[in-house]
Design an enzyme around this catalytic site. Structure first.
Site, mmCIF file in Angstrom:
data_model
loop_
_atom_site.group_PDB
_atom_site.id
_atom_site.type_symbol
_atom_site.label_atom_id
_atom_site.label_comp_id
_atom_site.label_asym_id
_atom_site.label_seq_id
_atom_site.Cartn_x
_atom_site.Cartn_y
_atom_site.Cartn_z
ATOM 1 N N CYS A 80 -16.704 -10.937 -4.820
ATOM 2 C CA CYS A 80 -16.149 -11.107 -3.475
ATOM 3 C C CYS A 80 -17.126 -10.937 -2.318
ATOM 4 O O CYS A 80 -17.373 -11.878 -1.558
ATOM 5 C CB CYS A 80 -14.991 -10.133 -3.281
ATOM 6 N N HIS A 102 -13.523 -7.340 3.667
ATOM 7 C CA HIS A 102 -14.426 -6.930 2.584
ATOM 8 C C HIS A 102 -15.901 -7.134 2.922
ATOM 9 O O HIS A 102 -16.708 -7.476 2.065
ATOM 10 C CB HIS A 102 -14.078 -7.683 1.285
#
Length: 595
Positions: free
Chosen positions: A88, A150
């Protein structure tokens, strides 16, 4: 015979119909011209860990995705669309900046922390990186991010928020500064550093038993044991437990928080409400800025574990809870497209759908798989070079500009979104840094027949595992693997033993490297060698020269995934309330918009 009055009425009716017909004809032509020459609204839709084979338009027949399929039928579908990383944080950093993660320090040298793991950590997307949101913000776009970020939060103090979306070009943020984890459920399956936590528990038990064992010889009288020694070992066991449990024991409270702009509105978040809340915010953003050019980035929590799914969709698919979660995300996509239709923004909006990386193969609950399907492609999330970890959906829709139903098979990258959005939004690309992405509009519009990418470099952390070469004079795509992960058990196709494949250590180095012709063998089943491929040596020399040239463009940068940056720091932990007694719920109660 007709009367003069009837003749006059017919003449007026004819003139009216003629005016309407001319208005429609000219309006459609002028509409196309205006759309091409004006700055469109932009809606970016990114799934989390969605496999390229999870959508009907990419060959799936067990999950229903009519709304995403509609995007593909009304727009352009890319079949060789590639993430710059198979996990990610680095993938999203490359997406936001158009640069390989290694250039911004968003690539890890370790197997344990390959993504940002703590909101109380000090690493994140550097403030000197310029995102596409910043480029478009400077051109007058209203920019919003709904969902997963994130990319880090704070640098030196709890509230400095140096890595926050609002400091990277977004005017509005509503969502999770980290992302969804299995640990975000009160009784969910542990996900973050699961193996390490088991070892820490075992070490704590061993240290705790030691002072008890020392009591035996003391009371039996075998030999004298000083009380100070017993107390010292007991204190050591207690301090060791507190040192690690203060972070790992409260993951749900520390990492699973919901923010609006800089404010924490839920800590921990109410995960079962997130789909409704995110969709509500996305639709409100469109309504709020529908009269001005806007950029809306909807970063879904789907389809990451723990697969939080509304009751309406549970049992809806043929593929268990994972399929249900995919179908719920597709429904959310449909609601966003419906809002664009209702506001008559469809023709003036560029919509893009993708995933940050491939589906994770190792996630299972008994016989049920909790991760995605990567179609015919080998490997999955966490694997630096195999197609299954980096090949993702790529769909563009911009009516009147892009041809409906078009399919492009050339290599393209998530990094290409950066220069593409700069081009359509009138932004100016930074001239003081290397931009690895390429403007896709000439390819999407059919003004060129081949992708502008000749070489693409596939990293696992900071390690170059694989290189792809698209020959400019033909459709051949060569792919060289210098390193591949060791599957466990052997031949299983994934790393079930460790939960995710390694970038270093438990890997295989290939000398000579593995060579595949991806254009003929997309599943990477038949490696080539000098005996069965006459071009083996020339291809290897060409790729090795490209690697040397690529490495000359790399400059040393601060490592955002260093040991210090990745550990949890209490003084950086975002907190609603008084630390360590953090917790709040400021989100107004809403009636679910899912019937």
């Amino acid at each position: 015979m007709i009367s003069d009055e009837e003749y006059h009425d017919l003449k007026e009716l004819w003139n009216c119909w003629l005016a309407i017909w001319l208005w429609c004809l000219l309006g459609s032509v002028l509409g196309a011209v205006v759309t091409r020459g004006s700055r469109p609204n932009i809606v970016l839709l990114m799934a989390d860990d969605l496999g390229v084979g999870d959508l009907c338009c990419y060959g799936n027949n067990s999950v229903s995705t009519p709304n995403i399929d509609r995007l593909a039928s009304e727009g352009v579908r890319l079949t060789q669309h590639l993430a710059a990383a198979s996990v990610c944080s680095p993938s999203r950093a490359a997406f936001l900046t158009g640069r390989y993660p290694i250039r911004s320090g968003m690539a890890s040298p370790y197997n344990l922390n390959r993504v940002i793991t703590w909101l109380g950590g000090s690493g994140g997307l550097p403030t000197n990186e310029t995102t596409f949101a910043k480029l478009l913000q400077l051109r007058g776009y209203r920019t919003g991010l709904i969902g997963k970020w994130h990319q880090g939060l704070s640098c030196a103090s709890r509230n400095d928020h140096c890595y926050h979306p609002l400091n990277h070009g977004f005017d509005y943020f509503y969502g999770l500064p980290l992302g969804l984890l299995g640990d975000c459920q009160a009784w969910g399956r542990a996900e973050l550093h699961r193996g390490l936590r088991l070892k820490l528990w075992m070490s704590t038990v061993a240290l705790g038993v030691l002072p008890l064992l020392l009591l035996v010889p003391k009371f039996v009288g075998w030999f004298p044991v000083p009380w100070k020694l017993i107390v010292a070992f007991a204190l050591l066991a207690f301090l060791f437990f507190v040192a690690w449990f203060s972070s790992y024991g409260f993951i749900r409270r520390w990492n699973c928080i919901l923010m609006r702009n800089h404010d924490i509105i839920q800590q921990p978040m109410k995960e079962h409400r997130m789909s409704s809340l995110m969709l509500k915010e996305a639709l409100a953003f469109i309504d709020r800025y529908k009269r001005a050019p806007f950029l809306l980035f909807v970063s879904f929590l789907h389809v990451h574990t723990p697969l939080i799914t509304k009751e309406k969709f549970v049992g809806h698919s043929k593929y268990g809870l994972y399929g249900d979660n995919v179908e719920e995300m597709d429904w959310m996509v449909g609601k966003i497209l419906e809002a664009l239709d209702q506001e008559r923004l469809t023709n003036t909006t560029l919509v893009y759908f993708t995933s940050d990386n491939g589906g994770r193969l190792e996630l299972q609950d008994g016989p049920s798989r909790l991760g995605g399907w990567n179609g015919i492609y080998k490997g999955g999330k966490g694997m630096g070079g195999w197609e299954g970890g980096i090949r993702v959906p790529g769909i563009f829709r911009w009516p009147t500009v892009l041809e409906a139903g078009k399919v492009i098979n050339d290599p393209t990258s998530l990094m290409d979104i950066y220069p593409t959005l700069s081009y359509v939004g009138g932004g100016i690309l930074p001239q003081d840094r290397v931009i690895d992405g390429r403007n896709l509009m000439p390819l999407l519009e059919g003004r060129v027949s081949h992708s502008d990418h000749e070489f693409l470099f596939h990293y696992c952390g900071i390690y170059l595992h694989t290189v792809r070469w698209h020959q400019r004079d033909c459709a051949t795509v060569w792919k060289v693997h210098y390193v591949t992960p060791k599957f466990s058990p052997e031949g299983a196709g994934a790393c079930y033993g460790s939960g995710m494949c390694s970038c270093r250590g438990d890997i295989q180095h290939h000398d000579p490297p593995l060579l595949f012709d991806i254009s003929k063998d997309p599943s990477e089943a038949r490696p080539l060698n000098p005996d069965n491929e006459a071009l083996f040596d020339p291809v290897m020399k060409k790729i090795e020269a490209a690697v040397r040239e690529h490495r000359r463009t790399l400059s040393p940068v601060p490592q955002q995934f260093s040991v210090f940056n990745t550990i949890w720091k209490p003084w950086l932990q975002p907190c609603c309330g008084t630390f360590p007694f953090c917790g709040c719920d400021k989100e107004d109660d809403i009636v679910s918009i899912i019937p």
